[in-house]
Design a protein around this motif. Structure first.
Motif, short mmCIF file in Angstrom:
data_model
loop_
_atom_site.label_atom_id
_atom_site.label_comp_id
_atom_site.label_asym_id
_atom_site.label_seq_id
_atom_site.Cartn_x
_atom_site.Cartn_y
_atom_site.Cartn_z
N GLY A 146 0.81 -1.22 0.00
CA GLY A 146 0.00 0.00 0.00
C GLY A 146 0.84 1.26 0.00
O GLY A 146 2.06 1.21 -0.11
N ARG A 147 0.14 2.38 0.11
CA ARG A 147 0.80 3.68 0.03
C ARG A 147 0.75 4.39 1.36
O ARG A 147 0.04 3.97 2.27
N ASP A 148 1.47 5.52 1.47
CA ASP A 148 1.51 6.30 2.71
C ASP A 148 0.10 6.54 3.23
O ASP A 148 -0.80 6.84 2.47
N SER B 79 -1.17 1.97 4.66
CA SER B 79 -0.21 0.93 4.32
C SER B 79 -0.05 -0.07 5.44
O SER B 79 -0.36 0.19 6.60
N ALA C 121 -0.90 -1.14 -4.57
CA ALA C 121 -0.24 0.16 -4.52
C ALA C 121 -0.70 1.04 -5.69
O ALA C 121 -0.87 2.25 -5.55
#
Ligand code: NAD
Ligand code: ZN
Length: 361
Positions: free
Chosen positions: A12-14, A17, A232
């Motif tokens: 995942g992303r900031d 995640s 992501a």
């Protein structure tokens, strides 16, 4: 791979995640790896994997505010169950900065993750998957939710766990049928996203079936990385995440037509992949050699119970796929192993034709 022999895989992303820790012995480092902003935890565990729950109990000791078991039958994956988990947490005095820990298969991580999503508008949670499907798929990527009488997983939220602790040694006690169904999902991921690992896994089916630690770690790591890369790109399931539904268009219909009792989810997906391979030969240019490899690998993981093939019984379930939008349900096909294609033009009748002739020996 870290010195302790465990892999750290970010997903995942900031802001949305997870960190997945994968490796034999990961559960011996529970205290260091589980995440809670306050340092306090509430444990919700399946009764089916007591060793995994015990390692969490031992590691957390007095920092465990609550310790409950969860009914992990698919029929208990309900809004009421999520509400009951949230109510127990509130009664125990949960605060915004505490964290839940879900120990179990996909049923437990889905329902406890969903409870974490709605509790105080979202508290942190950790997943300790105890099934092959849970480690390869259900605990990864942030989808949580429960079933509704009108369909599976119709109520839910995107709420990724802060940490996922996947220790393949926990799978030693899993029934063979559940393990083999989980292997189908793990192979699905590498067939769409990692041709090299797919070729290796296909050769290692006997080792994977007997739960050889190294073979499992390699395949699970590959499956998690494929899912992590896709998530992501498309965390909220708007486009590319559909690729993970390879084998699921017909698979969901087979599962529903069997009343969710005849086939395990992974077994239905195995048949769904067999059908998608047939359609991929005609519409996406999948070679006879690669089609044969996929069918041989599925056969080696099987046998699976025979699926419903009657078009009259399957048709209504193909029409009500949850992923359907105004544009219809797109088919996920393979141009080659590792090269998936989204084909919006495949009709329900083509799936029904493929279902009539698909075969796994
Ligand atoms: N959120 C997602 O992205 C996602 C993805 C795939 C599947 N799912 C969901 O996951 C669920 C299926 O999960 P699953 O396949 O992990 O099955 P499951 O949770 O139903 O568990 C299968 C069986 O194994 C038992 N069990 C669990 N761990 C064990 C262990 N270590 N030893 C012995 N027995 C054990 C359970 O009690 C159960 O009887 C479905 O509800 C599905 O919708 C969610
Ligand atoms: Zn699936």
């Amino acid at each position: 791979v870290t010195p302790a022999g465990r892999e750290r895989i970010p997903v995942g992303r900031d802001g949305e995640s997870s960190v997945v820790w994968l490796g034999t012995g990961v559960l011996e480092s529970t205290e260091e790896l589980l995440v809670s902003p306050s340092g306090r935890f509430l444990l919700f565990a399946t009764p089916a994997a007591p060793a995994a729950a015990d390692s969490v109990r031992r590691a957390l000791g007095k920092r465990l505010l609550l310790d409950r078991t969860v009914d992990d039958r698919e029929s208990a994956k309900t809004l009421d169950a999520a509400g009951a988990i949230a109510a127990e947490a509130l009664a125990a005095g949960v605060r915004r900065d505490d964290a839940l820990v879900a120990v179990g298969g996909g049923v437990v991580t889905d329902v406890v993750g969903f409870a974490a999503a709605i509790l105080l508008r979202g508290v942190a949670w950790n997943a300790v998957p105890t099934t092959t499907a849970g480690m390869a798929d259900a605990a990864i990527g942030g989808k949580t939710g429960v079933n509704h009488p009108l369909g599976k997983n119709l109520l839910g939220a995107f709420h990724p766990p802060a940490a996922v602790l996947a220790d393949p040694s926990v799978l030693a006690t899993l029934p063979d049928r559940d393990h083999r169904a989980g292997l189908v999902e793990a192979l699905k991921a590498v067939w769409i996203g990692n041709a090299d690992l797919a070729a290796r896994a296909e050769r290692e089916i006997p080792a994977l079936r007997r739960r050889d630690a190294e073979a499992l770690r390699e395949l699970l790591g590959g499956a998690i990385r494929v899912k992590a890369a896709i998530v992501a790109d498309d965390p909220r399931d708007a486009s590319r995440r559909q690729l993970l539904n390879f084998g699921h268009t017909l698979g969901h219909a087979l599962e529903a037509a069997g009343g969710f009792a005849a086939l395990r989810h992974g077994e239905a997906v195995a048949w769904g992949i067999a059908a998608a391979v047939e359609i991929s030969r005609r519409r996406a240019g999948l070679s006879a050699d690669e089609a044969g490899r996929i069918l041989a690998a599925l056969s080696a993981i099987g046998p699976f119970p025979p699926p419903e093939r009657d078009p009259g019984r399957l048709r209504p379930f193909l029409a009500m796929d949850k992923k359907a939008t105004a544009r219809g349900t797109a088919a996920i096909l393979l141009a080659a192993i590792g090269s998936p294609r989204i084909d919006p033009a495949v009709t329900a009748e083509e799936w029904l034709d493929a279902a009539a002739i698909m075969s796994l020996s």
